[in-house]
Design a protein around this motif. Sequence first.
Motif, PDB file in Angstrom:
ATOM      1  N   GLN A  16       4.491  16.136   0.964  1.00 20.36           N
ATOM      2  CA  GLN A  16       4.283  14.728   1.395  1.00 20.36           C
ATOM      3  C   GLN A  16       5.250  13.996   0.205  1.00 20.36           C
ATOM      4  O   GLN A  16       5.045  14.042  -0.905  1.00 20.36           O
ATOM      5  CB  GLN A  16       2.687  14.230   1.281  1.00 20.36           C
ATOM      6  N   THR A  17       5.944  13.024   0.851  1.00 19.89           N
ATOM      7  CA  THR A  17       6.784  12.301  -0.214  1.00 19.89           C
ATOM      8  C   THR A  17       6.307  11.026  -0.378  1.00 19.89           C
ATOM      9  O   THR A  17       5.434  10.530   0.364  1.00 19.89           O
ATOM     10  CB  THR A  17       8.298  12.205   0.293  1.00 19.89           C
ATOM     11  N   ARG A  18       6.846  10.245  -1.409  1.00 20.81           N
ATOM     12  CA  ARG A  18       6.334   8.895  -1.504  1.00 20.81           C
ATOM     13  C   ARG A  18       6.603   7.964  -0.156  1.00 20.81           C
ATOM     14  O   ARG A  18       6.023   6.851   0.206  1.00 20.81           O
ATOM     15  CB  ARG A  18       7.039   7.961  -2.641  1.00 20.81           C
ATOM     16  N   ASP A  19       7.750   8.261   0.365  1.00 20.27           N
ATOM     17  CA  ASP A  19       8.221   7.516   1.767  1.00 20.27           C
ATOM     18  C   ASP A  19       7.314   7.846   2.771  1.00 20.27           C
ATOM     19  O   ASP A  19       7.636   7.179   3.990  1.00 20.27           O
ATOM     20  CB  ASP A  19       9.597   7.614   1.717  1.00 20.27           C
ATOM     21  N   ALA A  20       6.570   8.745   2.923  1.00 21.52           N
ATOM     22  CA  ALA A  20       6.019   9.321   3.983  1.00 21.52           C
ATOM     23  C   ALA A  20       5.038   8.306   4.431  1.00 21.52           C
ATOM     24  O   ALA A  20       4.054   8.287   3.581  1.00 21.52           O
ATOM     25  CB  ALA A  20       5.530  10.891   3.847  1.00 21.52           C
ATOM     26  N   ALA A  21       5.079   7.852   5.472  1.00 17.66           N
ATOM     27  CA  ALA A  21       3.933   6.902   6.190  1.00 17.66           C
ATOM     28  C   ALA A  21       2.945   7.611   7.078  1.00 17.66           C
ATOM     29  O   ALA A  21       3.449   8.607   7.524  1.00 17.66           O
ATOM     30  CB  ALA A  21       4.538   5.831   6.948  1.00 17.66           C
ATOM     31  N   PRO A  22       1.622   7.385   6.733  1.00 15.45           N
ATOM     32  CA  PRO A  22       0.668   7.974   7.742  1.00 15.45           C
ATOM     33  C   PRO A  22       0.857   7.658   9.233  1.00 15.45           C
ATOM     34  O   PRO A  22       1.499   6.788   9.473  1.00 15.45           O
ATOM     35  CB  PRO A  22      -0.845   7.637   7.110  1.00 15.45           C
ATOM     36  N   GLU A  23       0.287   8.542   9.922  1.00 14.22           N
ATOM     37  CA  GLU A  23       0.434   8.171  11.352  1.00 14.22           C
ATOM     38  C   GLU A  23      -0.604   6.826  11.496  1.00 14.22           C
ATOM     39  O   GLU A  23      -1.569   6.593  11.177  1.00 14.22           O
ATOM     40  CB  GLU A  23      -0.329   9.157  12.148  1.00 14.22           C
ATOM     41  N   ARG A  24       0.116   5.840  12.388  1.00 18.05           N
ATOM     42  CA  ARG A  24      -0.555   4.605  12.599  1.00 18.05           C
ATOM     43  C   ARG A  24      -0.795   4.524  14.130  1.00 18.05           C
ATOM     44  O   ARG A  24      -0.089   3.895  14.719  1.00 18.05           O
ATOM     45  CB  ARG A  24       0.314   3.495  12.007  1.00 18.05           C
ATOM     46  N   SER A  25      -1.989   4.861  14.623  1.00 14.74           N
ATOM     47  CA  SER A  25      -2.478   4.750  15.801  1.00 14.74           C
ATOM     48  C   SER A  25      -3.754   4.081  15.744  1.00 14.74           C
ATOM     49  O   SER A  25      -4.622   4.349  15.158  1.00 14.74           O
ATOM     50  CB  SER A  25      -2.666   6.219  16.527  1.00 14.74           C
ATOM     51  N   GLY A  26      -4.266   3.541  17.221  1.00 16.29           N
ATOM     52  CA  GLY A  26      -5.401   2.712  17.294  1.00 16.29           C
ATOM     53  C   GLY A  26      -4.946   1.327  17.214  1.00 16.29           C
ATOM     54  O   GLY A  26      -3.829   0.885  17.283  1.00 16.29           O
ATOM     55  N   PHE A  27      -6.094   0.551  16.972  1.00 13.45           N
ATOM     56  CA  PHE A  27      -6.003  -0.969  17.024  1.00 13.45           C
ATOM     57  C   PHE A  27      -5.661  -1.359  15.718  1.00 13.45           C
ATOM     58  O   PHE A  27      -6.489  -1.145  14.745  1.00 13.45           O
ATOM     59  CB  PHE A  27      -7.202  -1.208  17.603  1.00 13.45           C
ATOM     60  N   PRO A  28      -4.617  -2.432  15.366  1.00 12.56           N
ATOM     61  CA  PRO A  28      -4.456  -2.746  14.197  1.00 12.56           C
ATOM     62  C   PRO A  28      -5.644  -3.923  13.836  1.00 12.56           C
ATOM     63  O   PRO A  28      -5.857  -4.483  14.524  1.00 12.56           O
ATOM     64  CB  PRO A  28      -3.163  -3.490  14.057  1.00 12.56           C
ATOM     65  N   ARG A  29      -6.046  -4.067  12.579  1.00 17.45           N
ATOM     66  CA  ARG A  29      -7.107  -4.837  12.262  1.00 17.45           C
ATOM     67  C   ARG A  29      -6.907  -5.190  10.740  1.00 17.45           C
ATOM     68  O   ARG A  29      -6.774  -4.401   9.808  1.00 17.45           O
ATOM     69  CB  ARG A  29      -8.411  -4.507  12.429  1.00 17.45           C
ATOM     70  N   VAL A  30      -7.155  -6.442  10.331  1.00 16.26           N
ATOM     71  CA  VAL A  30      -6.858  -6.970   9.028  1.00 16.26           C
ATOM     72  C   VAL A  30      -8.601  -7.050   8.518  1.00 16.26           C
ATOM     73  O   VAL A  30      -9.488  -7.731   9.130  1.00 16.26           O
ATOM     74  CB  VAL A  30      -6.612  -8.229   8.902  1.00 16.26           C
ATOM     75  N   VAL A  31      -8.733  -6.225   7.308  1.00 22.23           N
ATOM     76  CA  VAL A  31      -9.973  -6.319   6.882  1.00 22.23           C
ATOM     77  C   VAL A  31     -10.077  -6.767   5.331  1.00 22.23           C
ATOM     78  O   VAL A  31      -8.981  -6.820   4.789  1.00 22.23           O
ATOM     79  CB  VAL A  31     -10.749  -4.851   6.911  1.00 22.23           C
ATOM     80  N   GLU A  32     -11.195  -7.305   4.822  1.00 22.44           N
ATOM     81  CA  GLU A  32     -11.280  -7.576   3.460  1.00 22.44           C
ATOM     82  C   GLU A  32     -12.297  -6.600   2.760  1.00 22.44           C
ATOM     83  O   GLU A  32     -13.410  -6.150   3.320  1.00 22.44           O
ATOM     84  CB  GLU A  32     -11.643  -9.113   3.378  1.00 22.44           C
ATOM     85  N   LEU A  33     -11.753  -5.846   1.832  1.00 22.27           N
ATOM     86  CA  LEU A  33     -12.748  -5.038   1.026  1.00 22.27           C
ATOM     87  C   LEU A  33     -13.238  -5.885  -0.292  1.00 22.27           C
ATOM     88  O   LEU A  33     -12.487  -6.490  -0.969  1.00 22.27           O
ATOM     89  CB  LEU A  33     -11.852  -3.839   0.505  1.00 22.27           C
ATOM     90  N   ARG A  34     -14.324  -5.434  -0.663  1.00 22.99           N
ATOM     91  CA  ARG A  34     -14.818  -6.202  -1.819  1.00 22.99           C
ATOM     92  C   ARG A  34     -15.797  -5.232  -2.782  1.00 22.99           C
ATOM     93  O   ARG A  34     -16.726  -4.466  -2.066  1.00 22.99           O
ATOM     94  CB  ARG A  34     -15.978  -7.354  -1.522  1.00 22.99           C
ATOM     95  N   CYS A  35     -15.492  -5.071  -3.929  1.00 21.28           N
ATOM     96  CA  CYS A  35     -16.258  -4.117  -4.855  1.00 21.28           C
ATOM     97  C   CYS A  35     -17.565  -4.366  -4.954  1.00 21.28           C
ATOM     98  O   CYS A  35     -17.952  -5.553  -5.373  1.00 21.28           O
ATOM     99  CB  CYS A  35     -15.319  -3.913  -6.034  1.00 21.28           C
ATOM    100  N   LEU A  36     -18.605  -3.498  -4.651  1.00 24.05           N
ATOM    101  CA  LEU A  36     -19.911  -3.715  -5.129  1.00 24.05           C
ATOM    102  C   LEU A  36     -20.077  -3.268  -6.390  1.00 24.05           C
ATOM    103  O   LEU A  36     -21.145  -3.701  -7.054  1.00 24.05           O
ATOM    104  CB  LEU A  36     -20.864  -2.980  -3.938  1.00 24.05           C
ATOM    105  N   GLU A  37     -19.457  -2.162  -6.701  1.00 25.60           N
ATOM    106  CA  GLU A  37     -19.487  -1.612  -8.067  1.00 25.60           C
ATOM    107  C   GLU A  37     -18.154  -0.868  -8.488  1.00 25.60           C
ATOM    108  O   GLU A  37     -17.413  -0.572  -7.484  1.00 25.60           O
ATOM    109  CB  GLU A  37     -20.794  -0.413  -7.930  1.00 25.60           C
ATOM    110  N   PRO A  38     -17.977  -0.350  -9.699  1.00 27.71           N
ATOM    111  CA  PRO A  38     -16.742  -0.045  -9.915  1.00 27.71           C
ATOM    112  C   PRO A  38     -16.426   1.436  -9.040  1.00 27.71           C
ATOM    113  O   PRO A  38     -17.623   2.084  -9.036  1.00 27.71           O
ATOM    114  CB  PRO A  38     -16.842   0.543 -11.443  1.00 27.71           C
ATOM    115  N   LEU A  39     -15.446   1.586  -8.551  1.00 28.67           N
ATOM    116  CA  LEU A  39     -15.269   2.810  -7.969  1.00 28.67           C
ATOM    117  C   LEU A  39     -14.960   4.143  -8.770  1.00 28.67           C
ATOM    118  O   LEU A  39     -14.256   4.232  -9.582  1.00 28.67           O
ATOM    119  CB  LEU A  39     -13.688   2.642  -7.277  1.00 28.67           C
ATOM    120  N   ALA A  40     -16.063   5.105  -8.347  1.00 25.70           N
ATOM    121  CA  ALA A  40     -16.009   6.179  -9.218  1.00 25.70           C
ATOM    122  C   ALA A  40     -14.978   6.999  -8.745  1.00 25.70           C
ATOM    123  O   ALA A  40     -14.727   8.063  -9.595  1.00 25.70           O
ATOM    124  CB  ALA A  40     -17.350   6.860  -8.986  1.00 25.70           C
ATOM    125  N   LYS A  41     -14.545   7.322  -7.594  1.00 29.12           N
ATOM    126  CA  LYS A  41     -13.748   8.262  -7.390  1.00 29.12           C
ATOM    127  C   LYS A  41     -12.255   7.529  -6.517  1.00 29.12           C
ATOM    128  O   LYS A  41     -12.260   7.714  -5.213  1.00 29.12           O
ATOM    129  CB  LYS A  41     -14.091   9.125  -6.163  1.00 29.12           C
TER     130      LYS A  41
END
Length: 105
Positions: A16-41
């Motif tokens: 996998q190279t830096r320019d490799a884009a993942p497969e984008r299939s399905g319905f596009p949707r904009v979401v907002e992510l909010r941290c409830l706690e620091p990400l452990a992983k």
Amino acid sequence: MSTASTLKERLGLPAQTRDAAPERSGFPRVVELRCLEPLAKPVSFAKALQRYGVDLAEAHKVLNDLKERGYSRLQVYLPKRRDPLEDLQGFGVAISDPYRLPETG
């Protein structure tokens, strides 16, 4: 000169190279992510984002936004009309859709 090969090469998997884009299939949707706690992983979280069509550069930006501001907006690609983002919530992230109208009833 090194003769060592990467694990992916030894297993016959494509690199996998830096320019490799993942497969984008399905319905596009904009979401907002909010941290409830620091990400452990954070690496596992970035890999989970790739399942929704987010490339590594965008996943890195999302991780930085979550760390610095506590939230990030991004476009994901959902394979079905239902919300399959529950696996992201296991990382301590709340997910909202700022463009979805509230359900009434």
